[in-house]
Design a protein around this motif. Structure first.
Motif: not given
Length: 291
Positions: A287, A146, A139, A142-143, A108
């Motif tokens: 995070e 963002h 990942l 998680e992206l 990340l």
């Protein structure tokens, strides 16, 4: 304890080297600087390892860890300069006895390095083999938080490499290179970097060495930060009789290939600004610990 610590074996730590004298001495020096003065760090030869009992050993690199583990299954080991994918299985099966300082960078953080340099980027391309594809699932999950998404393109043999890479570069605003030796190695890296360069796409990661070879940028943990975490884990071992779980260092820097940036006409902000941007993004999403 410190008054007579120098005579007691429980403040002794052995060091199993990588075979590179300069690297081993550098790591030993950094660890010694960080450890309390009553801890003695002593290099050890392979033939001495089977005789060790209840004395922790620091191994430098995956080959040194494997040698120590093969020679003595009961020895407490702190592995340094090893990737998460290499050590976490050993640590999970031997909690407290085996631990490590992760050498690779959290994916990340690497993805956010790309976005800090290209703020308009929102698609991340990844190359993987069928054996490594699952490493990227966290990942990919998680992206979206963002403002990014990722896709994995499979490479299962060298003939697949360039066709899969071309598809990946069509999809992604940048290519995120991970420490996957089956794909990124001295034999392939020039082809990967040239193909990306010709399509005006940047490569981020997987390490400082690849930035020198032609990746645009990579986050990395300075050796001093890895040593500080390693020393902290050794102190925890002496206090509790076991190592804490393996972990990533908390502080990272960014290496940039300015020549590549200039030739691709990409203005790269100051390193400190990039670091601040990444850290802020991680902190805001909760995070920042780089789990």
């Amino acid at each position: 304890m410190s008054a007579h610590g120098q005579e007691t074996p429980d403040r002794l730590v052995y060091l199993a080297g990588s075979g590179s004298t300069a690297l081993d001495q550098h790591i030993q020096s950094l660890l010694t600087d960080q450890l309390r003065s009553d801890v003695t760090l002593t290099p050890i030869s392979d033939d001495q390892i089977p005789m060790i009992k209840n004395t922790p050993i620091v191994s430098i690199g995956p080959a040194a860890f494997s040698r120590v583990r093969q020679a003595n299954r009961s020895i407490p080991i702190l592995a340094m300069l090893v990737n998460k994918s290499f050590i976490e299985g050993f640590a999970a099966r031997n909690p407290g006895q085996i631990s490590g300082v992760f050498y690779d960078v959290p994916l990340l953080r690497q993805a956010l390095t790309g976005k800090a340099i290209l703020p308009q980027a929102n698609t991340v391309a990844i190359l993987a083999t069928t054996a490594s594809v699952e490493l990227y699932e966290p990942l990919i999950d998680e992206l979206p938080a963002h403002g990014m998404s990722a896709r994995v393109f499979i490479v299962d043999n060298e003939d697949d490499l360039i066709p899969s890479l071309v598809r990946a570069l069509r999809y992604g605003d940048f290519l995120l290179a991970a420490p996957d030796d089956a794909i990124y190695n001295p034999r392939t890296i020039k082809h990967i970097l040239l193909t990306a360069y010709r399509r005006n796409k940047i490569v981020i990661g997987p390490s400082q060495a690849y930035v020198k070879a032609g990746s645009l940028a990579s986050s990395y943990a300075p050796f001093a930060e890895m040593a500080a975490l390693g020393a902290n884990m050794i102190e925890q071992y002496f206090a509790a009789g076991e190592f804490p779980a393996p972990a990533y260092p908390q502080i990272y820097r960014i290496e940039v290939n300015d020549q590549v940036a200039r030739s691709m006409n990409i203005p790269v902000p100051e390193r400190a600004f990039l670091n601040q941007t990444i850290q802020q993004e991680l902190t805001e999403s909760g995070e920042a610990q780089d789990d």
